[in-house]
Design a protein around this motif. Structure first.
Motif: not given
Lengths: 359, 274
Positions: A29-45
């Motif tokens: 959504h607009k104005n949302e603070f979304v965090t992609l969380l996971g261990p390294s290698g999980c695809g978040k980056t």
């Protein structure tokens, strides 16, 4: 205008045969603070880099306000990125770093100067215009990187583990500052981190990822209190994860003992994962406990003691402000509300090992 | 500083092989042999100011500058492509660039003689296709060709070295801030590669301006450069004093050009070879 500012549709990414992302669907959504969380290698980056335009998805599409932008190069997207190692230009001073994007837009010098100094005051670094970026501390470089991105007034700001290189105290301060900035400016933040505490502190929505898949999307409270599977439970905070058998609705058998709970809708005698947070276990005199065991180790953690209690073949992790000495025989009880029952994950056989949580 | 004694052998080495020879060159350069013995004199400097020598000096500098510019024009894109992420066989390519340097310098230059000869390989190939002959042997062009051929790796390698160490996220950051590839190059890649360019220019210009082998072989006797003059004074004429004077003048010229290049490089940067 579309309801979602960013939408990923079935996005996957292959790196020479290895699947980094396996069909991600995500709406932001607009104005949302979304965090992609996971261990390294999980695809978040990788997910973040696909939104930024630095990687092309192998399949699927990226929508920006409903328009497919999958083919657009980074410089044509209305998003800006704060890089993990800041990526400040070492051959330019602070002013020129922040002015970089504005100069490309060919704004006149007066406007540039005004915007740069406003940004510098936003990140509390007024007067640093002519300093060389290499002479700044990590925290200051971090702020310049944020200022350099925000000065372009992006619709969406992408942040790739921006606080990873900072010490704990500074990290906590910057977490609050970032959150305040996001609320004050009304910009959508997509934030990547492996630090679950950071994710819970800052986010409106947390997206927990593992092995290229989204495990759960929800508010920090939901993610913490109602983890959808053992991975999420284990990754978000510390957890005891143990096998259980559903005897019937609201009654589960753990280590041969009956525990009343609040979960329904499981098959009779279904093998399930039971998740109990360490702070939800009460240590009581041996006679009053549902389970009994021996305190095997005690670690002082500041606010609480962390104790491992051995009951048969399982070590329960217990957090309590009251200490029981090593070797004491104790009883364990859990309130029905604090027991979380989850369907077994298809792949999980390893998670039934002795779980001593994360950190 | 502790353990100063560990430096002693190096110090002795440097005195014997650097300081003493340098002092000798200076000594010879500012003296002349007269009938009554050795006398202090700057007459050799005056002699160098004669048009015939100045013309040689000017030609040396001109050819060196032209060769350096050509090396830069050819070398920069090569270094950039080699350092690029997309290039898979970069190790092989870098190796191929370096391998010729393992071969004797004289031999490499001599080989161009046979290539460029009137009835040499290049001309027989051109002849087969009915194209005009290439008669550049014993001209300035041949000398420049020899310099570029011999010194090109010294331009490519330092630029390549700086570029391959460049933080790729800087390029991504520039793109992220709205820069297309032209702006990325102009405002990020090129300024950051300058230390390599400066090293490359220095490393090509210095040997080019003092060479005597290339000009002797490929220029015939007709293109005397300052290196040839110095060689003649020492080996054939036996006027060590004038030879030393010219060496001193060259040293000063190189020193000035290096100071100039260092200034262009800026005070804070590093990463080049100098």
């Amino acid at each position: 205008m579309a309801e979602h500012i960013i939408e990923l549709r079935n996005v996957s990414k292959d790196y020479e045969g290895t699947e980094a992302l396996k069909g991600i669907d995500l709406k932001i959504h607009k104005n949302e603070f979304v965090t992609l969380l996971g261990p390294s290698g999980c695809g978040k980056t990788t997910t973040l880099r696909i939104i930024g335009g630095f990687e092309q998805p192998t399949t699927g599409e990226v929508l920006f306000e409903g328009v497919n932008i999958s083919e657009l190069p980074p410089y044509k997207r209305r998003v800006n990125t704060v890089f993990q190692r800041y990526a400040l230009f070492p051959h330019m001073d602070v002013y020129e770093n922040i002015a970089f994007g504005l100069r490309i837009k060919k704004l006149d010098e007066a406007t540039i100067e005004q915007k740069v100094s406003r940004m510098l005051s936003l990140v509390n670094l007024s007067g640093y215009e002519r300093r060389s970026v290499t002479s700044l501390s990590g925290g200051q470089q971090q702020r310049i990187a944020i200022a350099r991105a925000l000065v372009n007034e992006p619709e969406v700001l992408l942040l790739d583990e921006p606080l990873g290189a900072l010490d704990l105290k500074l990290r906590k301060e910057m977490q609050i500052e970032l959150k305040n900035m996001q609320q004050a400016l009304g910009i959508t933040f997509i934030y990547v981190t492996h630090d679950q505490e950071e994710a819970l502190t800052m986010s409106d929505t947390v997206v927990v990822m593992s092995e290229g898949e989204i495990q759960q999307i929800g508010s920090p409270v939901d993610i913490y209190n109602e983890p959808e599977n053992a991975f999420v439970a284990d990754f978000i905070g510390e957890s005891n994860i143990i096998d259980g058998i559903m005897l019937r609705d609201e009654l589960v058998i753990i280590q041969g003992k009956e525990f009343p709970c609040v979960d329904k809708g499981f098959a009779k005698d279904e093998l399930v994962d039971v998740v109990i947070r360490p702070e939800d276990i009460k240590l009581v005199p041996e006679s009053e406990g549902i389970l009994t065991g021996v305190v095997e180790s005690v670690i002082f953690k500041g606010v609480h003691y962390e104790m491992l209690v051995k009951c048969e073949d399982y070590h329960w992790m217990v957090h309590s402000t009251l200490m029981e000495a090593e070797g004491t025989r104790v009883g364990l009880t859990v309130l029905p509300n604090d027991i979380h029952i989850m369907h077994k994950m298809r792949t999980s056989t390893a998670s039934q090992e002795v779980e001593v949580g994360h950190e | 500083m502790k353990r100063n004694w560990a430096l002693t052998p190096y110090l002795i080495w440097m005195i014997i092989f650097i300081v003493v020879p340098l002092a000798l060159v200076v000594y010879y350069g500012i003296t002349v042999n007269t009938d009554s013995g050795v006398a202090f004199s700057l007459s050799n400097f005056k002699r160098f100011a004669e048009p015939i020598y100045l013309r040689v000096l000017w030609r040396s500098i001109k050819l060196a500058i032209i060769s350096t510019i050509i090396c830069l024009i050819i070398g920069y894109p090569v270094a950039m492509i080699l350092a690029g992420n997309s290039f898979k066989h970069k190790n092989v390519m870098v190796m191929l660039l370096v391998v010729p340097m393992w071969m004797n310098f004289l031999l490499r230059t001599y080989a161009w003689l046979t290539l460029l000869e009137k009835n040499g390989i290049i001309n027989s190939i051109l002849g087969k296709f009915g194209l005009p002959m290439l008669n550049i042997l014993y001209t300035e062009s041949a000398v420049i060709l020899g310099m570029v051929y011999n010194f090109l790796p010294f331009m490519i390698l330092p630029i390549y070295s700086v570029m391959s160490k460049m933080d790729y996220s800087l390029i991504e950051a520039a793109e992220d801030l709205g820069a297309n590839s032209l702006i990325v190059f102009r405002r990020v890649i090129f300024p950051l590669s300058l230390p390599g360019v400066v090293s490359g220019i220095t490393m090509v210009f210095m040997p080019a301006v003092t060479t005597f082998v290339i000009s002797r072989l490929l220029g015939g006797g007709q293109f005397t450069l300052i290196g040839n003059l110095i060689e003649q004074q020492f080996l054939y004429v036996g006027d060590w004093n004038f030879g030393s004077t010219m060496s001193l003048i060259m040293m000063v010229i190189i020193l000035i050009s290096m100071l100039f290049m260092n200034k262009a490089d800026g005070p804070e940067r590093s990463g080049g070879l100098w």
